[in-house]
Design an enzyme around this catalytic site. Sequence first.
Site, PDB file in Angstrom:
ATOM      1  N   LYS A 117     103.372 100.072  34.669  1.00 21.16           N
ATOM      2  CA  LYS A 117     104.443 100.936  34.178  1.00 21.16           C
ATOM      3  C   LYS A 117     105.705 100.739  35.026  1.00 21.16           C
ATOM      4  CE  LYS A 117     102.779 104.731  32.689  1.00 21.16           C
ATOM      5  NZ  LYS A 117     102.095 106.012  32.688  1.00 21.16           N
ATOM      6  N   ARG A 137     104.407 110.116  37.019  1.00 18.65           N
ATOM      7  CA  ARG A 137     103.330 109.475  36.259  1.00 18.65           C
ATOM      8  C   ARG A 137     102.583 108.478  37.120  1.00 18.65           C
ATOM      9  NH1 ARG A 137     105.349 108.170  30.491  1.00 18.65           N
ATOM     10  NH2 ARG A 137     106.772 109.858  30.121  1.00 18.65           N
ATOM     11  N   GLY A 187      92.123 107.996  31.929  1.00 16.92           N
ATOM     12  CA  GLY A 187      91.108 108.565  32.821  1.00 16.92           C
ATOM     13  C   GLY A 187      91.734 108.959  34.132  1.00 16.92           C
ATOM     14  N   MET A 226      95.157 110.436  36.353  1.00 18.65           N
ATOM     15  CA  MET A 226      96.196 111.404  36.072  1.00 18.65           C
ATOM     16  C   MET A 226      97.295 110.711  35.290  1.00 18.65           C
ATOM     17  SD  MET A 226      98.825 113.501  38.366  1.00 18.65           S
ATOM     18  CE  MET A 226     100.255 112.709  37.682  1.00 18.65           C
ATOM     19  N   ARG A 285     104.852  98.434  27.254  1.00 17.98           N
ATOM     20  CA  ARG A 285     103.723  97.659  27.791  1.00 17.98           C
ATOM     21  C   ARG A 285     103.136  96.857  26.642  1.00 17.98           C
ATOM     22  NH1 ARG A 285      99.618 102.762  28.701  1.00 17.98           N
ATOM     23  NH2 ARG A 285      99.950 103.649  26.658  1.00 17.98           N
ATOM     24  N   HIS A 315      94.573 110.223  21.851  1.00 14.93           N
ATOM     25  CA  HIS A 315      93.645 109.645  22.827  1.00 14.93           C
ATOM     26  C   HIS A 315      92.494 108.918  22.130  1.00 14.93           C
ATOM     27  CE1 HIS A 315      90.124 109.856  25.562  1.00 14.93           C
ATOM     28  NE2 HIS A 315      91.028 109.499  26.475  1.00 14.93           N
ATOM     29  N   SER A 349      66.719  72.956  30.490  1.00  8.65           N
ATOM     30  CA  SER A 349      67.427  74.131  29.990  1.00  8.65           C
ATOM     31  C   SER A 349      67.130  75.262  30.967  1.00  8.65           C
ATOM     32  CB  SER A 349      66.941  74.486  28.587  1.00  8.65           C
ATOM     33  OG  SER A 349      67.607  75.645  28.149  1.00  8.65           O
ATOM     34  N   CYS A 369      69.755  78.675  28.465  1.00 10.71           N
ATOM     35  CA  CYS A 369      69.360  79.443  27.277  1.00 10.71           C
ATOM     36  C   CYS A 369      68.975  80.880  27.613  1.00 10.71           C
ATOM     37  CB  CYS A 369      68.244  78.740  26.525  1.00 10.71           C
ATOM     38  SG  CYS A 369      66.739  78.603  27.477  1.00 10.71           S
ATOM     39  N   TYR A 390      75.836  72.274  27.643  1.00 11.24           N
ATOM     40  CA  TYR A 390      75.958  73.313  26.621  1.00 11.24           C
ATOM     41  C   TYR A 390      75.429  74.647  27.130  1.00 11.24           C
ATOM     42  CZ  TYR A 390      70.932  72.805  25.790  1.00 11.24           C
ATOM     43  OH  TYR A 390      69.573  72.784  25.951  1.00 11.24           O
TER      44      TYR A 390
HETATM   45  C1  PEP Z   1      64.591  82.671  30.151  1.00 12.47           C
HETATM   46  O1  PEP Z   1      63.655  82.947  30.892  1.00 12.47           O
HETATM   47  O2  PEP Z   1      65.768  82.672  30.508  1.00 12.47           O
HETATM   48  C2  PEP Z   1      64.327  82.345  28.742  1.00 12.47           C
HETATM   49  C3  PEP Z   1      65.318  81.968  27.948  1.00 12.47           C
HETATM   50  O3  PEP Z   1      63.079  82.530  28.280  1.00 12.47           O
HETATM   51  P1  PEP Z   1      62.474  83.939  27.875  1.00 12.47           P
HETATM   52  O4  PEP Z   1      63.595  84.917  27.850  1.00 12.47           O
HETATM   53  O5  PEP Z   1      61.868  83.736  26.547  1.00 12.47           O
HETATM   54  O6  PEP Z   1      61.504  84.167  28.951  1.00 12.47           O
END
Ligand code: PEP
Length: 880
Positions: free
Chosen positions: A22, A92, A101, A103, A336, A454, A762, A829, A849
Amino acid sequence: MTKYVYSFSEGTKEMKSLLGGKGANLAEMSIIGLPVPPGFTITTQACTDYYKQNKELWSELLDEIKSKLAELEQTMGKKLGDKSNPLLVSVRSGAVFSMPGMMDTILNLGLNDESVEGIATAMNNPRLAYDSYRRFIQMFADVAMDVPKYKFEAILERTKEQKGYHYDTELSADDLKALVAEFKAVYKLEIGQDFPSDPFEQLLMAVRAVFNSWNNPRAITYRRLNDIPHDLGTAVNVQSMVFGNTGDKSGTGVAFTRNPSTGENKLFGEYLINAQGEDVVAGIRTPQSIDTLKDNMPAVYDEFIRITQLLEDHYKDMQDIEFTVEDEKLYILQTRNGKRTSQAAVNVAVDMVEEGRISKEEAVLRIEPERVNELLHPKFEDKALKAAHLLAKGLPASPGAAAGKVYFNAEDCVAANSKGERTLLVRLETSPEDIEGMVAAEGILTARGGMTSHAAVVARGMGKCCVAGCGSIRVDERAGFFKVGDITVKEGDYISLDGSTGSVYLGEVERVEPKLSGKFETLMTWVDGMRRLKVRTNADTPKDARLAVDFGAEGIGLCRTEHMFFEAERIPAVREMILAQSLEARMTALAKLLPMQREDFIGIFQAMGERAVTIRLLDPPLHEFLPREEKDIIELAKAMSIHVDDLKARVEELQEFNPMLGHRGCRLAVTYPEIYAMQAQAIIEGAIAVKKEGIDVKPEIMIPLIGSVKELAYVKSIVTEVADDIIAKSDVKLEYLVGTMIEIPRAAITADEIAKEAEFFSFGTNDLTQMGFGFSRDDANKFLGEYEEKGILEKDPFQVLDQAGIGKLVKMGCELGRSTNPHLHLGICGEHGGEPSSVEFCHRIGLDYVSCSPFRVPVARIAAAHAALKEKSGEQVRDK
Ligand code: PEP
Ligand code: MG
């Protein structure tokens, strides 16, 4: 010597970290010549030093405040507390990131029994003077001293009722004078001291209150939810007052340069005639649309339009502007970058590229990855919507379709939500205390308040569906119901909200998945051109796989085959397999599963076309499949032609104390190789069948829970033996890969060895976090909350990758793996594959990836683009 106080004329917009958002913008606007009432900013550093000084204001700071105040008095030709022509100021808070949240605002500071007369004379308006005074007492008591607002409002309402008034504006100067006396009495009763009459003391108390509000629980919650560091502190802005409440040629309002709900390039805002700022935000009177200002005060309107355009050009972003008109003179009180829905964020960003204001890279960087998730969420199904019972209509404050059980206060909402209920928060109007309830709720409905109330602003910021100002519902928060005509909706009843139209429906209206198109697609094409990291999905069914492809998934990074085993018609065969006492019995059960698994894989390969598909062999602890209910055990015993007691004994035998560290993953294949052999057969036969249809599939077979290279070599040989044999006997040339998950710390540490046997890794960061920290995935949430509250952990490591520890294992795994196998393909993963800061980390350490659930795919694509752009610009990527 440190400088703690800056006049608006001394700052610029670049000084945000010192002056707060501000303060920096007030300075910038002053410098570019906009009509900003003069004032000064006490820095964020003063706030952090205040905490270091045990929450005391020290003498150097007081001297600086005094001297800046004197300068301001000179500029204005008025003095704080003066009897004839006093200066009044607003105070302010203003943090670096805007933070509901904390003042917010105290207006009219400097009034006391003497200066109020000064105002009355100077402005020739006693009503204005006493109206300002009673507002000041109430606001000061409420925001600086925590005296509940309703104590004052009750008196105001009672006075209006006694006098037969409808609006506050009907109160006369004498009525207001009487209110001042009553308000002061309330103050004394609540605080135990007289209302402070010395204006400088008022100012210091207000400054202290702003500093203290930095650490109130609501502000702390907001920072936690929004990843704002706790050590930034807030600035304090002290600004000379202008009056929107001098009469019919005055007013105050808020406007956005574009529509913050849709992004449409049209000025959007509202104002109230003869009012002060808090009246607009509190939603007590319903404001008028900004368009009507054209008729009420044409010259002011033209000037305002000129300034809004200038500000947007200057900041190159949609602005949220607060303004006041005092006797037909326009003042700008704040600007802003406006909070907006994710739909508006995408539309504004793409439009601004097309208007030549910003680059594509800038547009992409402006989209918060996490928030695009909101665009992918369900909408009401057309037919169901037509058939639904429309209860009421309010303002379309924040788009989305929400359905759930109604609750009338934040705590109940949070409690119901933690029991797994979908909830809606229904309130007369919301205030910062409701923040946790708003987070827990799927949507918010308020009876009062406009598009900038709000509820509306906060819901839009959170990307939550919100219908505000729904005047036809009569809410009784205490009794827990609301009424529309003769229909009563009680706590726990279902309703549905459409935040795009403002409609409120009775009951739960069916929802459908949205289709992405238009500007979002344009943006995502830019995103894809900017990222290096590929994005795959975790999907176990053709339906999920197709959805993920629609969202831009470039392959499957994890297909958890055990999920296919849980289906009702399969589970008996799975149980037979697990409980079999002999190889022969197990082979009989596996033979039943084989055709089903083959069909599963065919469906998935078809859905994914030529995109990569990584299939993980059976992983979970076997007890997850065991029958628990007596009737299931009896049925199964019959099907397996064995005695119930023998079966019970076998179930008992398979129970483990620590199933997550027990007989699961590749360990199953060490003891029962035939299980993985069946799965490998199903994958390869499925792939051959699909290849014959002309789709060039190349399955990636993934072995879970490997801890050592010998373990991998052994299990891999089971797979390759079956696979090679089938391929050799077929008339199809099929290539496939075998790789492993890295989810046990030992695997990460010995990744150089393991990589000799793997074509890809992975990283299973769910298990890697579980085993790296030694936190049970299933139970840790019982205590992790405390870890976060006590600052031991900044984030739940199961949601946000712990880069310093678990991330180090991942990085080590990559480097060691590539050192012995330069062609090793690397992905992740675990759930972290769809979390923006973790995705950025994966980019930095050079993974190929990330893989995440279908809805997170667009989030990961944007996060990956951000990572690449930040790397290019040399910016240090935020470590969490
Ligand atoms: C993991 O352990 O990160 C995984 C992808 O396998 P799961 O969550 O199935 O154990
Ligand atoms: Mg795992």
